[in-house]
Motif scaffolding. Structure first.
Motif, short mmCIF file in Angstrom:
data_model
loop_
_atom_site.label_atom_id
_atom_site.label_comp_id
_atom_site.label_asym_id
_atom_site.label_seq_id
_atom_site.Cartn_x
_atom_site.Cartn_y
_atom_site.Cartn_z
N ARG A 56 -19.99 21.14 1.88
CA ARG A 56 -20.31 22.11 0.82
C ARG A 56 -21.38 21.54 -0.12
O ARG A 56 -22.24 22.28 -0.61
CB ARG A 56 -19.05 22.45 0.04
CG ARG A 56 -18.00 23.19 0.85
CD ARG A 56 -16.75 23.46 0.01
NE ARG A 56 -15.69 24.04 0.81
CZ ARG A 56 -15.56 25.35 1.06
NH1 ARG A 56 -16.46 26.19 0.55
NH2 ARG A 56 -14.56 25.81 1.79
N ALA A 59 -24.81 22.03 1.30
CA ALA A 59 -25.27 23.41 1.12
C ALA A 59 -25.69 23.65 -0.33
O ALA A 59 -26.69 24.31 -0.60
CB ALA A 59 -24.16 24.38 1.52
N GLN A 60 -24.94 23.09 -1.26
CA GLN A 60 -25.24 23.30 -2.67
C GLN A 60 -26.53 22.61 -3.09
O GLN A 60 -27.35 23.19 -3.80
CB GLN A 60 -24.07 22.78 -3.52
CG GLN A 60 -24.24 23.01 -5.00
CD GLN A 60 -23.09 22.44 -5.79
OE1 GLN A 60 -22.20 21.79 -5.23
NE2 GLN A 60 -23.09 22.67 -7.10
N PHE A 76 -24.72 29.86 4.08
CA PHE A 76 -23.55 29.00 4.13
C PHE A 76 -22.31 29.89 4.15
O PHE A 76 -22.26 30.94 3.50
CB PHE A 76 -23.51 28.07 2.90
CG PHE A 76 -22.27 27.22 2.83
CD1 PHE A 76 -22.12 26.12 3.64
CD2 PHE A 76 -21.25 27.54 1.94
CE1 PHE A 76 -20.97 25.34 3.58
CE2 PHE A 76 -20.11 26.76 1.87
CZ PHE A 76 -19.97 25.66 2.70
N GLU A 78 -18.05 30.39 6.20
CA GLU A 78 -16.92 29.92 7.02
C GLU A 78 -16.53 31.01 7.99
O GLU A 78 -16.48 32.20 7.64
CB GLU A 78 -15.74 29.56 6.12
CG GLU A 78 -14.54 28.99 6.87
CD GLU A 78 -13.42 28.55 5.93
OE1 GLU A 78 -12.35 28.17 6.44
OE2 GLU A 78 -13.63 28.61 4.71
N LEU A 83 -16.52 25.68 8.77
CA LEU A 83 -17.64 25.87 7.86
C LEU A 83 -18.96 25.82 8.64
O LEU A 83 -19.10 25.03 9.59
CB LEU A 83 -17.66 24.78 6.79
CG LEU A 83 -16.49 24.77 5.79
CD1 LEU A 83 -16.56 23.53 4.90
CD2 LEU A 83 -16.49 26.04 4.96
N LEU A 85 -23.42 26.01 8.22
CA LEU A 85 -24.58 25.90 7.34
C LEU A 85 -25.80 26.31 8.16
O LEU A 85 -26.07 25.73 9.21
CB LEU A 85 -24.73 24.46 6.84
CG LEU A 85 -25.84 24.14 5.86
CD1 LEU A 85 -25.63 24.86 4.54
CD2 LEU A 85 -25.92 22.63 5.61
#
Length: 392
Positions: A56, A59-60, A76, A78, A83, A85
């Motif tokens: 995560r 992605a952030q 991004f 799920e 998950l 990306l």
């Protein structure tokens, strides 16, 4: 999960292009956007406790960056517990793969890679993001051989030092490219990325990283205490300016390294080519203090008491009647202290007049003067100081 099914209803997976501990990367096609993309999938049963958080975070962080030399994050989400990306697809090789094929690269190519990589890092640093894992495998070359920085999976926000997603004391990153301050357990900063980039550039030029040893711990000690061997001593062909700047990127203290923005501008401007090395500077000498010419003094060049006349050419001989070579040197602009012919003639005439006047003055006013002082030029005559008696 059935791979023939679209991810998020739009990304069709085609072939695997990479696998790692956290997941796998697929070449895919965005049927909605009608373009090829890369889809990174986290393993369904990942054993690493921080894997999902790191996924995560990537992605952030990458999602905050929009730069031509950073791999862009497009989506991004799920699906079925995994998950995913979605990233920009880089259709080329990583620098790690390039090194296995070429061994090393010419200075021109490395300078271009340096400028683009540093520009991408500068964009991340200006957004408050430290990559923390710059290495050849995370620097990608697209079809136009343009650099793209990828894998922000262990990146860190500079305003959130606690977000490193590692256990206390755990070191993240690759030991071959890790900065000395991080080897000491200090927090990573922008200068840490600059050092890692310097290690990569060193390897691109020489075919080997700056420090190698039998264990990661031994490599960390080298980063702390050992000066890197100058690349030219290992056979790298590069200008001295490039080598000096590269060694500056590898400075032990973070404050002694340039910023990523400074490095990007320096390489992009072509400063790495340097300039021809100048000849050694001549030792400065004081110029003689010339006084106006005075015929009564008898010399047209006078130096201050105790000073010495300095010549630009030690082999030049100063004379009142300069040779043809000396006069020619004077006409061509080379410095030599000589007396011109016309001035020399005037000087000689003044000396003759002065000596003649001196002799006359001595003859007229000397108290010891007598005719006996002057040797006779005629045969001697008999003379008497008593008047002769008159003749009868």
């Amino acid at each position: 999960m059935e791979l023939k099914v679209l991810i998020a209803g739009r990304y069709r997976l085609n072939t695997t292009i990479g696998r790692g501990a956290m997941g796998e990367v697929w070449q895919a096609y965005d049927e909605m956007g009608r373009r090829p993309v890369a889809v990174k999938l986290l393993h369904a049963q990942n054993s690493e406790p921080t894997a999902a958080a790191r996924f995560r975070l990537e992605a952030q962080t990458a999602g905050r960056l929009s730069h031509p030399h950073v791999v862009g994050v497009l989506d991004f989400g799920e699906q079925e517990g995994r998950l995913f990306l979605v990233m920009e697809l880089v259709e080329g090789d990583s620098l790690a793969h390039l090194l296995t094929q070429a061994g090393s690269l010419p200075a021109e190519e490395v300078a271009r890679i340096a400028a683009q990589s540093a520009a991408g890092l500068a964009a991340a640093h200006e957004q408050g993001i430290v990559h923390r894992d710059i290495k050849p495998g995370n620097l990608l070359l697209d079809a136009d051989r343009s650099v793209k920085i990828g894998d922000f999976g262990i990146a860190q926000f500079m305003n959130d030092p606690g977000g490193a997603l590692t256990a206390t004391g755990q070191l993240v990153g690759t030991s071959l490219y890790i900065a000395p301050e991080r080897a000491l357990g200090q927090a990573a900063g922008p200068a840490s990325d600059v050092y890692s980039l310097g290690c990569v550039l060193y390897q691109l030029l020489t075919g080997q990283p700056p420090f190698r040893a039998g264990s990661p711990i031994a490599v960390l000690h080298h980063h702390l205490d050992t000066a890197p061997v100058p690349p030219r001593e290992l056979g790298a062909r590069l200008p001295p300016a490039f080598e000096n700047y590269l060694l500056g990127l590898l400075a032990k203290r973070p404050e002694d390294r340039p910023t990523a923005r400074q490095a990007a501008e320096w390489f992009a401007a072509g400063a790495w080519r340097g300039r021809p090395e100048p000849l050694p500077a001549a030792v400065p000498h004081p110029e003689p203090h010339a006084t106006p010419w005075n015929p009564s003094v008898g010399s047209s060049w006078n130096s201050a008491p105790g000073s010495a006349t300095t010549y630009a050419f030690p082999s030049a001989v100063t004379s009142t009647a300069p040779s043809h070579r000396t006069r020619r040197r004077q006409r061509t602009g080379l410095r030599a202290v000589v007396v011109p012919r016309s001035r020399a003639a005037g000087t000689i005439a003044a000396v003759v007049v002065f000596l003649a006047a001196l002799l006359v003055g001595v003859a007229l006013f000397s108290p010891d003067h007598s005719s006996a002082d002057t040797p006779p030029t005629d045969p001697p005559r008999t003379t008497s100081t008593t008047p002769a008696p008159p003749q009868p």
